[in-house]
Design an enzyme around this catalytic site. Structure first.
Site, mmCIF file in Angstrom:
data_model
loop_
_atom_site.group_PDB
_atom_site.id
_atom_site.type_symbol
_atom_site.label_atom_id
_atom_site.label_comp_id
_atom_site.label_asym_id
_atom_site.label_seq_id
_atom_site.Cartn_x
_atom_site.Cartn_y
_atom_site.Cartn_z
ATOM 1 N N CYS A 61 3.875 3.168 -8.622
ATOM 2 C CA CYS A 61 4.007 1.938 -7.835
ATOM 3 C C CYS A 61 2.905 0.951 -8.209
ATOM 4 O O CYS A 61 1.717 1.278 -8.124
ATOM 5 C CB CYS A 61 3.929 2.268 -6.338
ATOM 6 N N THR A 121 0.130 0.271 -5.600
ATOM 7 C CA THR A 121 -0.630 1.443 -5.166
ATOM 8 C C THR A 121 -1.599 1.829 -6.270
ATOM 9 O O THR A 121 -1.219 1.861 -7.439
ATOM 10 C CB THR A 121 0.329 2.625 -4.888
ATOM 11 N N SER A 180 4.816 0.345 0.086
ATOM 12 C CA SER A 180 5.621 0.141 -1.118
ATOM 13 C C SER A 180 5.724 1.393 -1.973
ATOM 14 O O SER A 180 6.732 1.614 -2.641
ATOM 15 C CB SER A 180 5.071 -1.021 -1.935
ATOM 16 N N THR A 220 0.826 -1.192 0.000
ATOM 17 C CA THR A 220 0.000 0.000 0.000
ATOM 18 C C THR A 220 0.864 1.246 0.000
ATOM 19 O O THR A 220 2.085 1.158 0.005
ATOM 20 C CB THR A 220 -0.914 0.018 1.243
ATOM 21 N N GLY A 262 0.528 6.458 -7.122
ATOM 22 C CA GLY A 262 -0.313 5.482 -7.810
ATOM 23 C C GLY A 262 0.042 5.312 -9.276
ATOM 24 O O GLY A 262 -0.234 4.274 -9.872
#
Length: 178
Positions: free
Chosen positions: A164, A167, A129, A5, A161
């Site tokens: 990653c 995410t 992460s 997350t 977002g």
């Protein structure tokens, strides 16, 4: 680092904001896209977020909230006590989770190794992460843009977002004001 997350927190003058994405992964699959990984604690005066195993995080939230209630909402005393318990307990040390907690006065990152880290700048912290992506974006936006705290957190998480794979851009935000 947990591939789980991204949680980002920002503490400014008289306010605190935490945000998190909604993606839950299991191995190389996305199980859910709209999970809630942030919450308010202690009568809405403390914000908390987690990265790691969901079941572990719920246990840690409950345990931390109990300590927070015992310490009458004193965040500094609560994080120190919580870290002692988390570090000393063999089973708790095995939990795969990190927490980020803050109020309008303090911001801390907590881990099962007993770490209680207050960010060097005292105002921006991230875990998970995508944490480094969100942290970098937040620092840049804080330094070079004039955004409200909630928008700074949201935009930083949106950028994380994009970068990653653990995410997503389903962002939830919580805010405290003094």
């Amino acid at each position: 680092m947990f591939h789980a997350t991204t949680i980002l927190a920002y503490k400014g003058e008289g306010h605190a904001v935490i945000g998190g994405d909604g993606q839950v992964t299991f191995g190389n699959s996305v199980l859910k896209g709209n999970a809630t990984k942030i919450r308010t604690l202690y009568e809405g005066k403390v914000l908390a977020g987690f990265a790691g195993s969901t079941a572990d995080a719920f246990n840690l939230f409950d345990m931390f909230e109990g300590i927070l209630n015992e310490k009458k909402g004193d965040l500094l005393k609560s994080v120190v006590e919580f870290s002692k318990i988390w570090r000393k307990d063999k089973m708790l040390r095995q939990l795969e989770a990190m927490m980020l907690v803050l109020n309008t006065e303090h911001i801390f990152i907590l881990s099962g190794t007993g770490d209680v880290v207050e960010p060097e700048d005292g105002k921006i912290a991230a875990i998970g992460s995508g944490g480094n992506f969100a942290l970098s974006a937040a620092r840049a936006l804080d330094k070079h843009a004039d955004l409200a705290a909630d928008m700074l957190v949201k935009e930083s998480l949106m950028l994380a977002g994009e970068l990653c794979i653990y995410t997503n851009q389903h962002i939830k935000i919580l805010e405290l004001k003094q």
